[in-house]
Design an enzyme around this catalytic site. Structure first.
Site, PDB file in Angstrom:
ATOM      1  NE  ARG A 240       4.558   0.707   2.558  1.00 44.64           N
ATOM      2  CZ  ARG A 240       5.400   0.184   1.794  1.00 44.64           C
ATOM      3  NH1 ARG A 240       6.147   0.237   1.309  1.00 44.64           N
ATOM      4  NH2 ARG A 240       5.143  -1.258   2.035  1.00 44.64           N
ATOM      5  CD  GLU A 269       2.180   3.226  -3.509  1.00 42.93           C
ATOM      6  OE1 GLU A 269       2.068   2.200  -3.442  1.00 42.93           O
ATOM      7  OE2 GLU A 269       3.206   3.805  -3.086  1.00 42.93           O
ATOM      8  CG  HIS A 287       4.964   1.008  -4.546  1.00 45.41           C
ATOM      9  ND1 HIS A 287       4.444   0.938  -3.687  1.00 45.41           N
ATOM     10  CD2 HIS A 287       6.161   0.101  -4.461  1.00 45.41           C
ATOM     11  CE1 HIS A 287       4.561   0.292  -2.012  1.00 45.41           C
ATOM     12  NE2 HIS A 287       6.051  -0.654  -2.178  1.00 45.41           N
ATOM     13  N   GLY A 289      10.230  -0.105  -6.010  1.00 46.16           N
ATOM     14  CA  GLY A 289      11.736  -0.621  -5.763  1.00 46.16           C
ATOM     15  C   GLY A 289      12.238  -2.150  -5.421  1.00 46.16           C
TER      16      GLY A 289
HETATM   17  C1  DGY Z   1       7.792  -3.242   0.427  1.00 40.74           C
HETATM   18  O1  DGY Z   1       8.301  -4.735   0.857  1.00 40.74           O
HETATM   19  O2  DGY Z   1       7.237  -3.052   1.783  1.00 40.74           O
HETATM   20  C2  DGY Z   1       7.619  -3.064  -0.759  1.00 40.74           C
HETATM   21  O3  DGY Z   1       7.419  -1.877  -0.397  1.00 40.74           O
HETATM   22  C3  DGY Z   1       6.427  -4.049  -1.641  1.00 40.74           C
HETATM   23  O4  DGY Z   1       5.454  -3.811  -0.596  1.00 40.74           O
END
Ligand code: DGY
Length: 321
Positions: A240, A269, A287, A289
């Protein structure tokens, strides 16, 4: 026959997930994938018993209070729950769940991409080619840093951090980590534990941030911590943005104290500091991931399993409030 529970689904989801929602619930889908304002969300939630939310909704104490009239459960389509005021949810008796485990592989893959992209100047090389400016090859052209044999420090050896460690070992990296508590030998898998950041950071030629965003970790990675890293360290963040003091990171990228950063997440963001985009030594993603088809389906099904449990009168597997 009684009506299935109504679920307000805040964002567009994969077809298989929306299919299951439609089969088992009365979903209010968001076909246009429009980001609802808080007022819209609260108004729409008046007809729903459940909220199927993502981290793009800011579910503050005030919002929780207003949802509490009808909403029984918030099934998050995310592992991170820093967008939810959990204490307020508890106070109002709203159950909150998340989706752990299922996104560890995708996020770890992306973390490796950040490590490699930052170390090997991938963004700079890509931009050069796209700008049609590549005109020659020479032995000293665009040299990066090899990851093989380097020490990777991981802050937060949870589910994602453990998979990152496993993947990084495949690249010949030596794994060091800091956690609030030491893991058992099986989960450590040879990683070297540091009981403080003061001990971990000077060892971290590469550093990967994998801790959750909590009041304790906000701006954890600040100027003081950066100064403890070896000169020329490479830093990646797929957790984050709030964990990083962005002013301090920009200053360290400018001075070369940090050789390069690979970032997938940012404080504000989707607004991104202009400096990150202007610096050559950053490798930036928006973002992504957990953004694979496989993982998005798995996140949706996991959130649905939690929802199903609540409406069957059972304890959901991934309850966080
Ligand atoms: C999470 O699952 O926390 C990812 O960052 C997508 O929101």
């Amino acid at each position: 026959m009684s009506k299935n529970p109504t679920v307000l689904v805040t964002r567009k989801l994969p077809p298989a997930v929306e299919g299951r929602l439609t089969r088992d619930y009365e979903p209010h889908l968001n076909a246009q994938d429009r980001l609802y304002s808080t007022e819209e969300l609260i108004a729409l939630a008046k007809d729903a018993q459940a909220l199927f939310a993502t981290h793009t909704e800011h579910l503050s104490a005030d919002v929780m209070a207003q949802l509490s009239g009808t909403i029984k459960v918030i099934a998050n389509f995310s592992v991170g729950v820093d967008h939810c005021d959990l204490a307020a949810a508890k106070k109002h008796g709203i159950i909150v769940t998340n989706t752990p485990d299922v996104l560890a592989d995708a996020t770890a893959e992306l973390t490796m991409l950040l490590i490699l992209g930052a170390a090997r100047r991938a963004s700079e090389g890509e931009r050069l080619i796209r700008a049609r400016k590549w005109d020659t090859w020479s032995p000293m052209f665009m040299l990066g840093t090899q990851v093989t044999g380097k020490r990777l420090g991981i802050i937060g050896l949870g589910r994602i951090g453990q998979v990152v460690a496993q993947r990084a070992r495949g690249f010949g990296m030596e794994i060091h980590y800091h956690n609030r508590s030491r893991l058992d030998a099986a989960r450590e898998a040879g990683a070297l534990y540091h009981d403080t950041l003061d001990s971990l950071l000077p060892q971290s030629e590469f550093l990967a941030l994998h801790c959750p965003n909590t009041p304790d970790t906000q701006n954890l990675f600040n100027a003081e911590r950066i100064a403890q890293l070896p000169d020329g360290a490479i830093v990646v963040n797929s957790a984050r943005g709030n964990i990083v003091d962005e002013d301090a990171l920009i200053a360290a990228l400018r001075s070369g104290k940090i050789r390069a950063a690979g970032l997938d997440v940012y404080k504000d963001e989707p607004y991104i500091r202009r400096e990150f985009a202007e610096l050559d030594n950053t490798f930036l993603l928006p973002h992504l991931g957990s953004a694979t088809h496989e993982t998005r389906d798995a996140m949706g099904f996991r959130a649905l399993d939690n929802l199903d449990a609540v409406f069957a009168g059972q304890e959901p597997k991934d309850r966080v409030a």
